[in-house]
Design a protein around this motif. Structure first.
Motif, short mmCIF file in Angstrom:
data_model
loop_
_atom_site.label_atom_id
_atom_site.label_comp_id
_atom_site.label_asym_id
_atom_site.label_seq_id
_atom_site.Cartn_x
_atom_site.Cartn_y
_atom_site.Cartn_z
N SER A 1 60.70 7.03 40.95
CA SER A 1 61.60 7.88 40.18
C SER A 1 61.44 9.31 40.64
CB SER A 1 61.27 7.77 38.68
OG SER A 1 62.06 8.65 37.91
N THR A 2 62.55 10.05 40.72
CA THR A 2 62.49 11.47 41.10
C THR A 2 63.08 12.32 39.99
OG1 THR A 2 64.66 11.74 42.15
CG2 THR A 2 62.90 10.73 43.48
N ALA A 3 62.67 13.58 39.97
CA ALA A 3 63.16 14.49 38.94
C ALA A 3 64.65 14.74 39.05
CB ALA A 3 62.41 15.81 39.04
N THR A 4 65.21 14.45 40.21
CA THR A 4 66.64 14.66 40.42
C THR A 4 67.47 13.40 40.19
OG1 THR A 4 66.07 14.56 42.78
CG2 THR A 4 66.57 16.71 41.86
N PRO B 1 60.18 9.57 33.14
CA PRO B 1 60.90 10.77 32.71
C PRO B 1 60.04 11.76 31.94
CG PRO B 1 62.23 8.82 32.31
CD PRO B 1 60.86 8.33 32.70
N LEU B 2 59.01 11.27 31.26
CA LEU B 2 58.13 12.17 30.50
C LEU B 2 57.37 13.10 31.44
CD1 LEU B 2 56.72 9.63 27.88
CD2 LEU B 2 58.54 11.32 27.55
N PHE B 3 56.95 12.58 32.58
CA PHE B 3 56.25 13.41 33.57
C PHE B 3 57.23 14.35 34.29
CE2 PHE B 3 53.16 9.93 33.16
CZ PHE B 3 52.01 10.68 32.91
N HIS B 4 58.45 13.89 34.49
CA HIS B 4 59.46 14.78 35.09
C HIS B 4 59.78 15.94 34.14
CE1 HIS B 4 60.01 12.00 38.29
NE2 HIS B 4 60.77 11.14 37.65
N GLN B 5 60.02 15.61 32.89
CA GLN B 5 60.51 16.61 31.94
C GLN B 5 59.43 17.59 31.49
OE1 GLN B 5 62.15 14.22 28.78
NE2 GLN B 5 63.53 13.13 30.18
N HIS B 6 58.23 17.08 31.25
CA HIS B 6 57.22 17.90 30.59
C HIS B 6 56.12 18.41 31.52
CE1 HIS B 6 59.20 16.81 26.91
NE2 HIS B 6 59.00 15.52 27.14
N ALA B 7 56.05 17.87 32.75
CA ALA B 7 55.05 18.37 33.70
C ALA B 7 55.68 18.80 35.01
CB ALA B 7 53.99 17.30 33.97
N LYS B 8 57.00 18.67 35.11
CA LYS B 8 57.71 19.05 36.33
C LYS B 8 57.17 18.32 37.56
CE LYS B 8 60.02 21.85 33.74
NZ LYS B 8 61.35 21.39 33.23
N VAL B 9 56.70 17.08 37.36
CA VAL B 9 56.32 16.23 38.49
C VAL B 9 57.60 15.78 39.17
CG1 VAL B 9 55.25 14.05 39.18
CG2 VAL B 9 54.18 15.46 37.40
N HIS B 10 57.69 15.96 40.48
CA HIS B 10 58.97 15.64 41.13
C HIS B 10 59.15 14.13 41.36
CE1 HIS B 10 62.67 16.53 43.21
NE2 HIS B 10 62.34 15.59 44.07
N ILE B 11 58.11 13.46 41.84
CA ILE B 11 58.21 12.03 42.14
C ILE B 11 57.13 11.28 41.37
CG2 ILE B 11 57.98 10.26 43.93
CD1 ILE B 11 58.99 12.36 45.94
N VAL B 12 57.50 10.20 40.71
CA VAL B 12 56.55 9.31 40.04
C VAL B 12 56.65 7.94 40.69
CG1 VAL B 12 55.90 8.17 37.89
CG2 VAL B 12 56.67 10.55 37.85
N LEU C 1 48.16 17.74 30.65
CA LEU C 1 49.50 17.84 31.21
C LEU C 1 49.70 19.10 32.05
CD1 LEU C 1 52.02 16.05 31.16
CD2 LEU C 1 52.89 17.46 29.29
N PRO C 2 49.18 20.26 31.62
CA PRO C 2 49.38 21.47 32.45
C PRO C 2 48.81 21.34 33.86
CG PRO C 2 48.69 22.09 30.25
CD PRO C 2 48.54 20.59 30.34
N ALA C 3 47.76 20.50 34.05
CA ALA C 3 47.18 20.34 35.38
C ALA C 3 48.13 19.64 36.33
CB ALA C 3 45.87 19.55 35.29
N SER D 1 48.32 11.67 28.68
CA SER D 1 48.68 13.02 29.09
C SER D 1 49.98 13.50 28.46
CB SER D 1 48.81 13.10 30.63
OG SER D 1 47.58 12.80 31.25
N VAL D 2 50.84 12.55 28.14
CA VAL D 2 52.14 12.92 27.56
C VAL D 2 52.27 12.39 26.13
CG1 VAL D 2 53.38 13.10 29.75
CG2 VAL D 2 53.16 10.86 28.67
N ALA D 3 51.13 12.09 25.49
CA ALA D 3 51.14 11.46 24.17
C ALA D 3 51.90 12.28 23.13
CB ALA D 3 49.70 11.23 23.70
N GLU D 4 51.82 13.61 23.22
CA GLU D 4 52.48 14.45 22.22
C GLU D 4 54.00 14.36 22.28
OE1 GLU D 4 52.40 18.82 23.05
OE2 GLU D 4 51.13 18.20 24.75
N TYR D 5 54.52 13.83 23.37
CA TYR D 5 55.97 13.74 23.52
C TYR D 5 56.52 12.33 23.25
CZ TYR D 5 55.31 18.27 25.71
OH TYR D 5 54.96 19.57 25.94
N LEU D 6 55.64 11.43 22.82
CA LEU D 6 56.09 10.06 22.57
C LEU D 6 56.77 9.95 21.21
CD1 LEU D 6 52.98 8.00 23.75
CD2 LEU D 6 55.04 8.54 25.05
N ARG D 7 57.79 9.13 21.15
CA ARG D 7 58.39 8.79 19.86
C ARG D 7 57.44 7.86 19.11
NH1 ARG D 7 62.55 7.16 23.35
NH2 ARG D 7 62.17 5.02 22.60
#
Length: 341
Positions: free
Chosen positions: A259-262, A236-247, A193-195, A215-221
């Motif tokens: 989807s966008t971070a905004t 949203p997991l990539f937006h919230q935890h990796a600061k990816v702007h557009i998915v 995820l940090p990459a 990559s975001v498994a630790e944040y899954l319910r």
């Protein structure tokens, strides 16, 4: 104002494409329909898509596109096929290294005509790995490319260590470039995820999205960990935890999710297709066309959040281009120019 800058870093292959009425079973010899030898590689395909997307007219290119990669020295297929196709699509090949210690990468592709053009691919990396194994050497080839307010496009067909090193460099705010990352194929070890931190665009198909969930498994319910997430749950997991702007998640015949971070999100339907012939380069076409639209926006210097107003149009345009691609045989040669769609 300087033209939008796009630098594609990735693989270059020679594709050996066999068309068959069905895929043979284990131990079976089957008479196929035809064989085509063509230029390919996800990096080269996406570079060609970027180049062709920038031609609104035959004699007018709206973006500067460069390809960074490696091939085998003296390869006749590179000289006679790969390089002319790239350059004929408006792509600079100055950053392609010819290596004496490796062969050009290759892909053997089986296109199942009886299954709507679905494909199976065997990839031999060659110079894509041995010629792209040092981050500093790859970065040195980008020095003459003006990537300040430019776009870098990357995939997963070069070494993982190189990919992660390049992502760290281009995602650094001091670099002032925007990274579009298409994890195709997804590395067996995954992408930490940090990459992904600071990536401007993460573009995946449905299969890649499932694999990237790790990559975001630790944040899954608990309920999410045992289910295949819907695009609107994963993004949203990539937006919230990796600061990816557009998915972006392409969904084949169903279209694409964005989807966008905004907060901008939605589905763009696929364009009508009379007959699917070959899906080989559809995803690369989508990425290239979106990257070109995004690069044009980035070149204006506007805040990234302002792209929300343009993203659906860009995704729909990319869908139209991908629909044009699947109606033709082959990989690179099937990608349409913008003035054709």
């Amino acid at each position: 104002m300087a033209p939008p800058q796009i630098c594609v870093i990735g693989s270059l292959n020679i594709d050996f494409v066999t068309y068959t009425p069905r895929c043979p079973d284990a131990g079976e010899t089957l008479t196929a329909s035809s064989l085509a030898i063509s230029a390919g590689g996800k990096g080269a395909n996406q570079a060609v898509a970027c180049g062709r997307a920038s031609f609104a007219a035959r004699d007018s290119q709206e973006a500067a596109v460069s390809m960074i990669g490696a091939v085998g020295a003296g390869d006749p297929y590179y000289a006679a096929l790969l390089r002319p196709t790239l350059e004929g699509s408006g792509v600079s090949t100055k950053g392609i290294q010819e290596k004496t210690d490796s062969q050009t990468g290759s892909a053997t592709i089986i296109v199942d005509e009886g299954a709507g053009g679905e494909n199976r691919i065997l990839f031999v990396p060659g110079a894509n790995y041995t010629g792209m194994d040092k981050v500093d050497a790859v970065l040195a080839t980008t020095q003459d490319i003006h990537l300040d307010q430019g776009v870098v496009v990357m995939q997963g067909e070069i070494p993982r260590a190189t990919t992660l090193g390049l992502m760290k460099h281009f995602n650094d705010p001091a670099c002032r470039s925007h990274l579009i990352f298409n994890p195709a194929p997804v590395f067996t070890e995954g992408i930490p995820l940090p990459a992904l931190a600071g990536t401007s665009v993460l573009a995946m198909n449905e299969t890649e999205a499932v694999l990237m969930t790790q990559s975001v498994a630790e944040y899954l319910r608990p309920d999410q960990a045992t289910a295949e997430l819907k695009p609107e749950e994963l993004a949203p997991l990539f937006h919230q935890h990796a600061k990816v702007h557009i998915v972006l998640i392409t969904l084949g015949a169903k279209g694409a999710y964005f989807s966008t971070a905004t907060g901008k999100q939605g589905f763009a339907p696929s364009a009508a297709v009379e007959k699917v012939v070959d899906t080989t380069a559809a995803g690369d076409t989508f990425v290239g066309y979106f990257a070109t639209a995004f690069a044009k926006f980035v070149a204006t210097g506007a805040a990234l959040e302002e792209f929300d107003a343009q993203i659906e149009t860009a995704v729909r345009r990319a869908n139209v281009a991908a629909a044009g691609c699947v109606q033709r045989k082959g990989a690179m040669q099937s990608i349409p120019f913008a003035y054709e769609i």
